[in-house]
Design a protein around this motif. Structure first.
Motif, PDB file in Angstrom:
ATOM      1  N   CYS A  13       2.519   1.930   7.469  1.00 59.50           N
ATOM      2  CA  CYS A  13       3.428   1.878   6.326  1.00 59.50           C
ATOM      3  C   CYS A  13       4.060   3.251   6.074  1.00 59.50           C
ATOM      4  O   CYS A  13       5.234   3.347   5.731  1.00 59.50           O
TER       5      CYS A  13
ATOM      6  N   CYS B  70       3.333  -4.487   5.890  1.00 56.32           N
ATOM      7  CA  CYS B  70       2.193  -3.669   6.364  1.00 56.32           C
ATOM      8  C   CYS B  70       1.725  -4.083   7.761  1.00 56.32           C
ATOM      9  O   CYS B  70       1.427  -5.252   7.998  1.00 56.32           O
ATOM     10  N   PRO B  71       1.642  -3.115   8.680  1.00 59.83           N
ATOM     11  CA  PRO B  71       1.233  -3.428  10.062  1.00 59.83           C
ATOM     12  C   PRO B  71      -0.273  -3.579  10.257  1.00 59.83           C
ATOM     13  O   PRO B  71      -0.730  -3.678  11.402  1.00 59.83           O
TER      14      PRO B  71
ATOM     15  N   ASP C 181       4.210  -2.905   1.134  1.00 58.54           N
ATOM     16  CA  ASP C 181       4.167  -1.632   0.415  1.00 58.54           C
ATOM     17  C   ASP C 181       5.565  -1.306  -0.085  1.00 58.54           C
ATOM     18  O   ASP C 181       6.549  -1.482   0.643  1.00 58.54           O
TER      19      ASP C 181
ATOM     20  N   CYS D 155      -1.137   2.740   4.548  1.00 65.02           N
ATOM     21  CA  CYS D 155      -1.764   3.054   5.835  1.00 65.02           C
ATOM     22  C   CYS D 155      -0.923   4.092   6.575  1.00 65.02           C
ATOM     23  O   CYS D 155       0.296   4.148   6.427  1.00 65.02           O
TER      24      CYS D 155
HETATM   25 ZN   LIG Z   1       0.090  -0.628   5.555  1.00 64.53          ZN
END
Ligand SMILES: [Zn+2]
Length: 211
Positions: free
Chosen positions: A116, A180-181, A39, A99
């Motif tokens: 994010c 991004c996690p 992101d 997110c």
């Molecule tokens: Zn994310």
């Protein structure tokens, strides 16, 4: 972690970073595995109320995804970034929100889950910047398809390992990135595993510019 001098740094899986990128500065974002969504946000260094705006770039370019040639504009419709090179699958997503904690709660995660949105604000805080809102992100290496009935389909990542996007700042910017996690859905690949990316600051402004 300092990101502003030239050189390559790792953007660790599920982590973020923010750094100042003066006009003319270039940054290469490398996806070693080809699967990781990154992101991206940009803010005008002079005034973070001006930011890279997905709404406005869709309006200015009449597109829903970003490729080379897409004008990456701010909410004041001014150019902020250009894509100089893109060896990925392209069609970077502008439609899905970054997110955040609420999303992971909705997905059934218990306890804190990195996001994010948190990566953005942590990264900004580390360089002394507070922004009281979370703009929509440009989702590099993430692709979705808009179906004829208006729904969208989240596609699996399809970039080759080692793909990169090279961006040039068109104004003095603060750039923020989040690896991004997301490990619940397959947006970062079918094995649902966030992975490291690399960020290379290729060039910065001449001496005398703010760093
Ligand atoms: Zn994310």
């Amino acid at each position: 972690m300092r990101f502003d001098p030239p050189g390559t740094r790792i953007l660790p899986a599920a982590r973020g970073a923010a750094f100042r990128l003066p006009a003319g500065g270039r940054v290469r974002i490398v996806n070693p595995h080809g699967t990781q969504a990154v992101d991206l946000w940009a803010f005008a260094m002079a005034d973070p109320d001006e930011f890279l705006s997905m709404d406005h770039l869709r309006s200015v370019n009449s597109v829903v995804a970003v490729d080379r040639g897409t004008r990456l504009v701010s909410n004041r419709r001014r150019p902020m970034l250009s894509i100089v090179e893109d060896t990925s699958a392209g069609r970077h997503d502008t439609l899905l929100c970054p997110c955040n904690a609420s999303l992971y709660e909705e997905l059934g995660c218990v306890g804190y889950h990195r996001s994010c949105a948190d990566n953005l604000h942590e990264g900004l805080a580390a360089i002394g910047i507070e922004v009281p809102f979370t703009p929509a992100s440009l989702n590099l290496f993430m692709s979705v398809r808009v179906e004829p009935d208006g729904t969208i389909t989240r596609l699996l990542p399809s970039s080759r390992p080692g793909s990169h996007v090279l961006l040039r700042a068109e104004m003095d910017l603060v750039l923020a990135l989040s690896s991004c996690p997301q490990d619940v859905t397959t947006i970062n690949g079918p094995d649902r595993t966030p992975r490291d990316c690399a960020v290379e600051i290729v060039e910065v402004a001449p001496a005398g510019e703010p760093a």
